[in-house]
Design an enzyme around this catalytic site. Structure first.
Site, PDB file in Angstrom:
ATOM      1  N   SER A 130       8.315  -5.572   3.146  1.00 21.86           N
ATOM      2  CA  SER A 130       7.828  -6.032   1.845  1.00 21.86           C
ATOM      3  C   SER A 130       9.010  -6.374   0.951  1.00 21.86           C
ATOM      4  O   SER A 130       9.858  -5.525   0.678  1.00 21.86           O
ATOM      5  CB  SER A 130       6.986  -4.953   1.182  1.00 21.86           C
ATOM      6  OG  SER A 130       6.776  -5.322  -0.173  1.00 21.86           O
ATOM      7  N   HIS A 134       6.586  -9.965   4.047  1.00 24.77           N
ATOM      8  CA  HIS A 134       5.383  -9.619   3.291  1.00 24.77           C
ATOM      9  C   HIS A 134       5.655  -9.823   1.801  1.00 24.77           C
ATOM     10  O   HIS A 134       6.562  -9.202   1.238  1.00 24.77           O
ATOM     11  CB  HIS A 134       5.009  -8.164   3.602  1.00 24.77           C
ATOM     12  CG  HIS A 134       3.719  -7.724   3.016  1.00 24.77           C
ATOM     13  ND1 HIS A 134       2.497  -8.036   3.577  1.00 24.77           N
ATOM     14  CD2 HIS A 134       3.436  -6.992   1.909  1.00 24.77           C
ATOM     15  CE1 HIS A 134       1.530  -7.498   2.853  1.00 24.77           C
ATOM     16  NE2 HIS A 134       2.076  -6.864   1.830  1.00 24.77           N
ATOM     17  N   ASP A 143       4.323  -9.444  -1.830  1.00 24.50           N
ATOM     18  CA  ASP A 143       3.343  -8.748  -2.656  1.00 24.50           C
ATOM     19  C   ASP A 143       3.255  -9.392  -4.034  1.00 24.50           C
ATOM     20  O   ASP A 143       4.164  -9.249  -4.846  1.00 24.50           O
ATOM     21  CB  ASP A 143       3.745  -7.269  -2.811  1.00 24.50           C
ATOM     22  CG  ASP A 143       3.450  -6.465  -1.562  1.00 24.50           C
ATOM     23  OD1 ASP A 143       2.305  -6.533  -1.082  1.00 24.50           O
ATOM     24  OD2 ASP A 143       4.363  -5.783  -1.060  1.00 24.50           O
ATOM     25  N   MET A 202       1.546  -9.491  -7.579  1.00 30.23           N
ATOM     26  CA  MET A 202       0.781  -8.620  -8.490  1.00 30.23           C
ATOM     27  C   MET A 202       0.713  -9.258  -9.867  1.00 30.23           C
ATOM     28  O   MET A 202       1.731  -9.747 -10.368  1.00 30.23           O
ATOM     29  CB  MET A 202       1.482  -7.266  -8.593  1.00 30.23           C
ATOM     30  CG  MET A 202       1.687  -6.586  -7.251  1.00 30.23           C
ATOM     31  SD  MET A 202       2.551  -5.033  -7.483  1.00 30.23           S
ATOM     32  CE  MET A 202       2.636  -4.468  -5.772  1.00 30.23           C
ATOM     33  N   HIS A 227       0.355 -11.469   0.171  1.00 25.09           N
ATOM     34  CA  HIS A 227      -0.675 -10.486  -0.156  1.00 25.09           C
ATOM     35  C   HIS A 227      -0.982 -10.609  -1.646  1.00 25.09           C
ATOM     36  O   HIS A 227      -0.211 -10.158  -2.483  1.00 25.09           O
ATOM     37  CB  HIS A 227      -0.136  -9.086   0.206  1.00 25.09           C
ATOM     38  CG  HIS A 227      -1.042  -7.969  -0.139  1.00 25.09           C
ATOM     39  ND1 HIS A 227      -0.618  -6.648  -0.133  1.00 25.09           N
ATOM     40  CD2 HIS A 227      -2.358  -7.931  -0.490  1.00 25.09           C
ATOM     41  CE1 HIS A 227      -1.633  -5.867  -0.468  1.00 25.09           C
ATOM     42  NE2 HIS A 227      -2.692  -6.616  -0.702  1.00 25.09           N
ATOM     43  N   MET A 283      -2.518  -9.571  -4.785  1.00 19.83           N
ATOM     44  CA  MET A 283      -3.178  -8.497  -5.543  1.00 19.83           C
ATOM     45  C   MET A 283      -3.399  -9.044  -6.943  1.00 19.83           C
ATOM     46  O   MET A 283      -2.760  -8.621  -7.917  1.00 19.83           O
ATOM     47  CB  MET A 283      -2.284  -7.245  -5.538  1.00 19.83           C
ATOM     48  CG  MET A 283      -2.297  -6.533  -4.201  1.00 19.83           C
ATOM     49  SD  MET A 283      -0.950  -5.350  -4.050  1.00 19.83           S
ATOM     50  CE  MET A 283       0.338  -6.445  -3.489  1.00 19.83           C
ATOM     51  N   MET A 333      -5.290  -1.121   3.116  1.00 20.64           N
ATOM     52  CA  MET A 333      -4.373  -0.449   2.187  1.00 20.64           C
ATOM     53  C   MET A 333      -4.408   1.056   2.437  1.00 20.64           C
ATOM     54  O   MET A 333      -5.479   1.669   2.448  1.00 20.64           O
ATOM     55  CB  MET A 333      -4.785  -0.711   0.727  1.00 20.64           C
ATOM     56  CG  MET A 333      -4.595  -2.126   0.227  1.00 20.64           C
ATOM     57  SD  MET A 333      -2.940  -2.819   0.416  1.00 20.64           S
ATOM     58  CE  MET A 333      -1.928  -1.642  -0.484  1.00 20.64           C
ATOM     59  N   GLY A 362       5.301   0.170  -4.692  1.00 24.14           N
ATOM     60  CA  GLY A 362       5.911   0.643  -3.458  1.00 24.14           C
ATOM     61  C   GLY A 362       6.218   2.130  -3.599  1.00 24.14           C
ATOM     62  O   GLY A 362       6.110   2.705  -4.688  1.00 24.14           O
ATOM     63  N   GLY A 363       6.596   2.753  -2.488  1.00 25.12           N
ATOM     64  CA  GLY A 363       7.088   4.127  -2.529  1.00 25.12           C
ATOM     65  C   GLY A 363       6.034   5.200  -2.715  1.00 25.12           C
ATOM     66  O   GLY A 363       6.361   6.328  -3.083  1.00 25.12           O
ATOM     67  N   ASP A 399      -0.766  -1.325   5.189  1.00 27.88           N
ATOM     68  CA  ASP A 399       0.176  -1.482   4.079  1.00 27.88           C
ATOM     69  C   ASP A 399       0.151  -0.270   3.143  1.00 27.88           C
ATOM     70  O   ASP A 399      -0.892   0.043   2.566  1.00 27.88           O
ATOM     71  CB  ASP A 399      -0.238  -2.750   3.307  1.00 27.88           C
ATOM     72  CG  ASP A 399       0.738  -3.144   2.220  1.00 27.88           C
ATOM     73  OD1 ASP A 399       1.748  -2.456   2.025  1.00 27.88           O
ATOM     74  OD2 ASP A 399       0.483  -4.174   1.559  1.00 27.88           O
ATOM     75  N   GLY A 400       1.316   0.377   3.029  1.00 26.14           N
ATOM     76  CA  GLY A 400       1.457   1.448   2.048  1.00 26.14           C
ATOM     77  C   GLY A 400       1.877   2.766   2.671  1.00 26.14           C
ATOM     78  O   GLY A 400       1.169   3.327   3.501  1.00 26.14           O
TER      79      GLY A 400
HETATM   80  C1  DX5 Z   1       1.622  -1.927  -2.539  1.00 26.37           C
HETATM   81  C2  DX5 Z   1       2.151  -3.091  -1.729  1.00 26.37           C
HETATM   82  C3  DX5 Z   1       2.954  -2.687  -0.536  1.00 26.37           C
HETATM   83  C4  DX5 Z   1       4.153  -1.876  -0.847  1.00 26.37           C
HETATM   84  C5  DX5 Z   1       4.662  -1.195   0.383  1.00 26.37           C
HETATM   85  O1  DX5 Z   1       0.769  -2.384  -3.515  1.00 26.37           O
HETATM   86  O2  DX5 Z   1       1.079  -3.879  -1.253  1.00 26.37           O
HETATM   87  O3  DX5 Z   1       3.270  -3.781   0.278  1.00 26.37           O
HETATM   88  O4  DX5 Z   1       5.172  -2.596  -1.445  1.00 26.37           O
HETATM   89  O5  DX5 Z   1       5.705  -0.377   0.004  1.00 26.37           O
HETATM   90  P1  DX5 Z   1       6.038   1.011   0.710  1.00 26.37           P
HETATM   91  O6  DX5 Z   1       6.339   0.715   2.147  1.00 26.37           O
HETATM   92  O7  DX5 Z   1       7.202   1.499  -0.061  1.00 26.37           O
HETATM   93  O8  DX5 Z   1       4.813   1.873   0.566  1.00 26.37           O
HETATM   94 ZN    ZN Z   2       1.304  -5.573   0.373  1.00 27.67          ZN
END
Ligand code: DX5
Ligand code: ZN
Length: 216
Positions: free
Chosen positions: A7, A32, A34, A36, A65, A67, A136, A143-144, A172-173
């Site tokens: 990501s 990937h 993300d 948002m 992705h 969101m 998810m 992340g994290g 993912d996650g």
């Molecule tokens: C969360 C994202 C993920 C995230 C994954 O909303 O869709 O892709 O960045 O990060 P890690 O691997 O740190 O959980």
């Molecule tokens: Zn994602």
């Protein structure tokens, strides 16, 4: 072998070009992205302009992705910016079927993502229109976060629902060296990983380690 989709959210955005090169050299299978919007999720990441700028830098597949609320209206932007796969959230769409058809008409592969609280059953009417299902395993937005173990049965269930259809399962996650095996055993084809890939900047070692997992 399982595919790894790092990501970009975990990258250093001041050095995006070199980060992408390093991920490519490290054996990433796709990138990937993300997206948002601060509305569907309580965070804002990056948008179409960034995707356009990084598109010429790599041959890696762009796994976008979304969101975002009402993704239906913005599909063309993300396709034109260079996405190969566009995944939209079940929870964000009013007419999912036409959105999936639109993604295909734009020349991209179509995915649907479901939040942890959404049941796998909602996907049944759409299976013949999907190339990917993104499960998810954290609440989307950041992340994290900690991997949600209770999502594992859902992954297995989706694997059964898919049957012999050509649909990949992406998870993912919270994917890391401890959680990867369980996810692969449950049926994942693609692991998204931010924190685990970028930790200590050892991209190659981390991607190789994640790929090594065979499931339990
Ligand atoms: C969360 C994202 C993920 C995230 C994954 O909303 O869709 O892709 O960045 O990060 P890690 O691997 O740190 O959980
Ligand atoms: Zn994602």
């Amino acid at each position: 072998m399982v595919k790894i989709a790092p990501s970009l959210l975990s990258a250093n955005f001041a050095y995006l070009a070199s980060e992408i090169k390093l991920l490519e050299e490290a054996g990433a299978d796709m990138l990937h992205l993300d997206i948002m919007d601060g509305c569907f999720v309580p965070n804002i990441s990056f948008g179409v302009g960034t995707i356009k700028s990084i598109r010429p830098l790599t041959e890696l597949l762009f796994d976008t992705h979304l969101m975002i609320s009402s993704p239906e209206d913005k599909l063309e932007w993300f396709a034109k910016a260079g996405s190969d796969i566009i995944t939209i959230h079940y929870e964000a769409c009013t007419d999912l079927l036409s959105a999936l058809k639109r993604i295909h008409n734009l020349g991209c592969r179509a995915g649907v993502s479901i939040n942890p609280e959404t049941s796998a059953e909602v996907l049944s009417p759409f299976l013949d229109y999907l190339d990917m299902i993104l499960v998810m395993t954290v609440k989307p937005g950041f992340g994290g976060q900690k991997f949600m173990e209770d999502q594992l049965p859902k992954i297995s269930h989706i694997k059964n629902m898919i049957g012999d259809r050509n649909i990949e399962i992406e998870v993912d996650g919270g994917i890391n060296f401890d959680t990867a095996s369980g996810v692969i055993s449950a049926g994942a084809d693609i692991l998204v990983a931010g924190t685990a890939v970028f930790q200590n900047k050892e991209y190659k070692k981390n991607i190789t380690n994640l790929k090594k997992h065979k499931g339990e």
